[in-house]
Design an enzyme around this catalytic site. Structure first.
Site, short mmCIF file in Angstrom:
data_model
loop_
_atom_site.label_atom_id
_atom_site.label_comp_id
_atom_site.label_asym_id
_atom_site.label_seq_id
_atom_site.Cartn_x
_atom_site.Cartn_y
_atom_site.Cartn_z
N ASN A 137 70.49 38.28 -51.08
CA ASN A 137 70.33 37.60 -50.10
C ASN A 137 69.33 37.87 -49.24
O ASN A 137 68.75 37.30 -48.47
CB ASN A 137 71.48 36.36 -49.79
CG ASN A 137 71.96 35.86 -51.22
OD1 ASN A 137 71.42 35.42 -51.74
ND2 ASN A 137 73.12 36.23 -51.45
N GLU B 253 62.02 27.22 -44.05
CA GLU B 253 61.79 28.08 -44.69
C GLU B 253 61.88 27.13 -45.81
O GLU B 253 62.79 26.18 -46.12
CB GLU B 253 62.62 28.80 -45.21
CG GLU B 253 62.90 30.28 -43.68
CD GLU B 253 64.09 31.09 -43.85
OE1 GLU B 253 65.41 30.83 -45.16
OE2 GLU B 253 63.74 31.75 -43.32
N GLU C 17 65.67 25.32 -44.77
CA GLU C 17 66.87 25.94 -43.20
C GLU C 17 65.42 26.21 -42.45
O GLU C 17 64.67 26.55 -42.30
CB GLU C 17 67.48 26.72 -43.42
CG GLU C 17 67.33 27.99 -44.21
CD GLU C 17 68.50 29.16 -43.96
OE1 GLU C 17 69.57 29.28 -44.54
OE2 GLU C 17 68.02 30.34 -43.54
N ASN D 12 64.91 29.13 -39.06
CA ASN D 12 64.64 29.33 -38.17
C ASN D 12 64.00 30.16 -36.42
O ASN D 12 63.37 29.77 -37.08
CB ASN D 12 64.86 31.60 -38.62
CG ASN D 12 65.46 31.93 -40.19
OD1 ASN D 12 66.76 31.52 -40.16
ND2 ASN D 12 65.00 31.52 -41.36
N PHE E 273 72.00 50.15 -54.31
CA PHE E 273 71.83 49.69 -53.10
C PHE E 273 73.88 49.32 -51.99
O PHE E 273 72.87 48.87 -50.79
CB PHE E 273 71.80 48.26 -53.29
CG PHE E 273 70.29 48.00 -54.16
CD1 PHE E 273 68.88 49.25 -53.70
CD2 PHE E 273 70.01 47.99 -55.46
CE1 PHE E 273 68.01 49.10 -54.41
CE2 PHE E 273 69.55 48.31 -56.18
CZ PHE E 273 67.29 48.49 -55.87
#
Length: 659
Positions: free
Chosen positions: A235, A275, A288, A290, A348
């Site tokens: 994410n 988004e 959503e 931001n 990662f």
């Protein structure tokens, strides 16, 4: 215009804001924590104020300290950057009472749209299609399980005040909720000072497309087109681009109009991002908003020519937008790669430490392309476990998408970092993938393309030629300095499993590289390397390149983009003997659980003598504000425990050993 602005943030965004303020003739104040005392932002600011310990909860999240710093320095306004207090309506409202301007949207807009729970309620009332889910607050884990089962798995557990990939977990079953819900609450509290959580349906294989909006205090709102942010990992956005390869003009206009309408409904008066989740069929619905500047804003600036930080400052000062929607247009294509302190070869996982070497690519206009690197670090700086693992944001612009991708590939070649794990090889691999180049993206891209994790890429024929040529040239240069009597033209070059007979002739500015078994040759020119240097630049058969090089116990380790090879340059007799050497056996760690990263042990829930089943959670290690659940890979009885809650551990440190 303001004469002095305080920047309530750190790292690359603080440096980014300082640069715009300098251009506008505005003095800057930077607040800093104990961990950031020697940072680039502190060095660049006109004034600095120390505000506390390294944890954000002791410094960047303490509103009292930020306000006191503004009072002490006479700053008229505060730019919060992104993260920390940037979407905190209470902080914005307090600044209003204090007579300090908040460079961001008004508190009402933050409350209506910045809060993920409230934004979904607002969008639903406005008859805007939203992702199905539970938009109220959640009491506890049992309540979260019930909600998840009512929605239907898979679900996404998200922090209401979240952002930057923090405070998000996908749950595929009840066990995932039991483990994920408390972890998300803890991350949300640590990162944003707000542990409210909501749950929504997780939509598989979507595209993530966002619209940049900009408003002023006079009711004007425009959109600055879209960014595609579908290349994500856990994410967290990794690669962004503008515009999106999915959208046509009709869909772009529809998304932009919806984003502007939503912003106008709350009197939005700054930079913000709406988004959307988009299907491959170009269908989309609101996800959503931001209510802040986005990390990926450089790509929008590159295709529009608009400085979003400047526009935020001007809007906060009360100026009207100097442009209307009809004045904005998309020019060219831009790509952004987030350079993270993480080890792509180890799942990662975060990799903290010092930037022993840090050589970014050349910035500015280079022919038809533009290279931009937004960074807040220098060589010698340390990437701390207390903050986001981002090192920099590398962006390229070109007239077309493929040209921008090619420019990014070359810029990544030129970007050299040592001292900690970093994801440059992974980013380079994506730039070279046909699927990415074709624009066939989704948020499952990394999972689909690297199902076994990132292991690098096998060499292409050109890379096989390249590493052989570079290794021979380096060997010749070193030998000419240290033992000229041993100089020769023909060598056996072993690169991985590849063995070739190579002749290197001439020298100096250019070499002729002959692959004798294949009856062909190439020319290596424009060599920029000397012993001790960790980057080798040159041109092979007309193609410019940069490779990372370092000496090994035998030969050299050479990396070009995502391909790394151990390369030996040997005489025929040495090569014959080398084949007879026994292979080195790796240490047996099958009975150990090692810390996959440096970090802080949050919990360690097993004791000696305890039977542990494969898949069971053994401990939680926190790094870069992310909580990582460490699980047993097989059944076993605990023999020893090597750490306890509160301990700092290094990568590969033994946490648990089984009998």
């Amino acid at each position: 215009m303001f004469s002095k602005i305080l920047i309530a943030n750190r790292g690359e965004i603080a440096v980014r804001i300082i640069k715009t303020c300098r251009r506008m003739g505005i003095a800057t104040v930077v607040v800093y924590s104990e961990a950031d005392a020697d940072s680039m932002a502190v060095e660049m600011a006109d004034q600095t104020v120390f505000i506390g310990g390294a944890p954000a909860s002791e410094s960047y999240l303490v509103a009292d300290k930020i306000v006191a710093a503004a009072r002490e320095t006479g700053a008229e306004a505060i730019h919060p950057g992104f993260g920390f207090l940037s979407e905190n309506a209470s902080f914005a409202r307090r600044l209003e009472k204090e007579g300090i301007v908040f460079i961001g949207p008004n508190p009402h807009a933050i409350e209506a749209m910045g809060d993920k729970i409230e934004s979904k309620k607002f969008a639903t009332k406005a008859n805007i299609s939203v992702v199905p889910g539970h938009v109220g607050e959640i009491d506890d884990t049992a309540h979260a399980i019930k909600i998840s089962e009512d929605i239907g798995y898979p679900v996404m557990i998200k922090a209401s005040a979240g952002g930057g990939g923090k405070g998000i977990r996908v749950a595929w079953n009840q066990k995932d909720v039991e483990e994920g819900f408390p972890a998300v609450k803890a991350e949300a509290k640590s990162s944003f000072g707000d542990d409210r959580i909501f749950i929504e349906k997780f939509i598989e294989s979507p595209r993530h497309i966002e619209i940049q909006v900009m408003g002023d205090k006079h009711g004007n709102v425009v959109h600055l087109f879209e960014r595609e942010c579908s290349i994500q990992r856990r994410n967290q956005k990794v690669i962004e681009e503008a515009p999106s390869p999915l959208l046509d003009e009709e869909t772009r206009a529809a998304m932009g109009a919806q984003a502007v309408a939503l912003a106008k409904a709350v009197n939005y008066d700054s930079a913000g991002t709406v988004e959307f989740v988009a299907g491959q069929d170009k269908s989309f619905f609101f996800l959503e908003m931001n209510t802040r500047l986005q990390v990926e804003h450089p790509v929008t600036e590159l295709i529009t020519g608009v400085d979003l930080v400047e526009q935020m400052i001007r809007s906060a000062y009360g100026e009207k937008l100097a442009f209307a929607q009809k004045d904005l247009a998309i020019k060219g294509w831009a790509i952004e790669s987030r350079i993270y302190a993480e080890d792509p070869y180890r799942g990662f996982l975060p990799s903290i430490g010092r930037l022993v070497r840090y050589y970014p690519p050349q910035e500015g206009e280079i022919g038809e392309i533009i290279v931009r690197n937004d960074a807040g670090v220098r060589e010698g700086d340390e990437i701390s476990m207390f903050y986001d693992p981002m090192i920099s944001k590398l962006s390229t612009w070109a007239p077309t998408r493929l040209a921008a991708i090619d420019a990014m590939g070359r810029a990544l070649e030129d970007f050299h970092i040592e001292g900690l794990g970093q994801n440059i090889p992974f980013l380079a691999a994506v730039m070279d993938q046909e699927r990415f180049r074709s624009g066939k993206l989704s948020t499952n891209y990394i999972k689909d393309e690297f199902p076994e994790g990132f292991l690098g890429t096998p060499p292409t024929d050109w890379q096989r030629d390249l590493v052989s040529a570079v290794a021979c040239a380096m060997h010749r240069i070193v030998t000419a300095r240290s033992a000229p009597q041993l100089l020769r033209d023909e060598w056996i070059v072993i690169a991985g499993h590849d063995k070739r007979l190579v002749r290197l002739s001439n020298g100096g500015a250019a070499y002729r590289v002959e692959y004798l078994n294949e009856n062909r040759s190439l020319t290596l020119t424009d060599i920029d390397w000397r012993p001790g240097k960790h980057v080798f630049k040159g041109v092979l058969d007309g193609r410019a390149f940069t490779v990372a090089v370092k000496p090994a116990a035998e030969g050299f380790v050479i990396r070009h983009r995502a391909t790394t090879l151990n390369v030996l340059v040997l005489t025929p007799r040495s090569a014959e003997l080398h084949e007879k050497l026994p292979a080195k056996k790796a240490a047996d760690t099958s009975k150990m659980i090692l810390s996959p990263m440096p970090g802080l042990v949050v919990t360690l829930d097993v004791i000696p003598g305890q039977l542990v089943r494969a898949g069971e959670a053994v401990c939680v290690v926190e790094a870069m504000k992310m909580q990582n659940i460490i699980r047993a890979e097989r059944d076993g009885t605990v023999k020893t425990v090597g750490a306890k809650a509160g301990d700092s551990v290094a990568a590969d440190e033994v946490l648990v050993e089984f009998a």
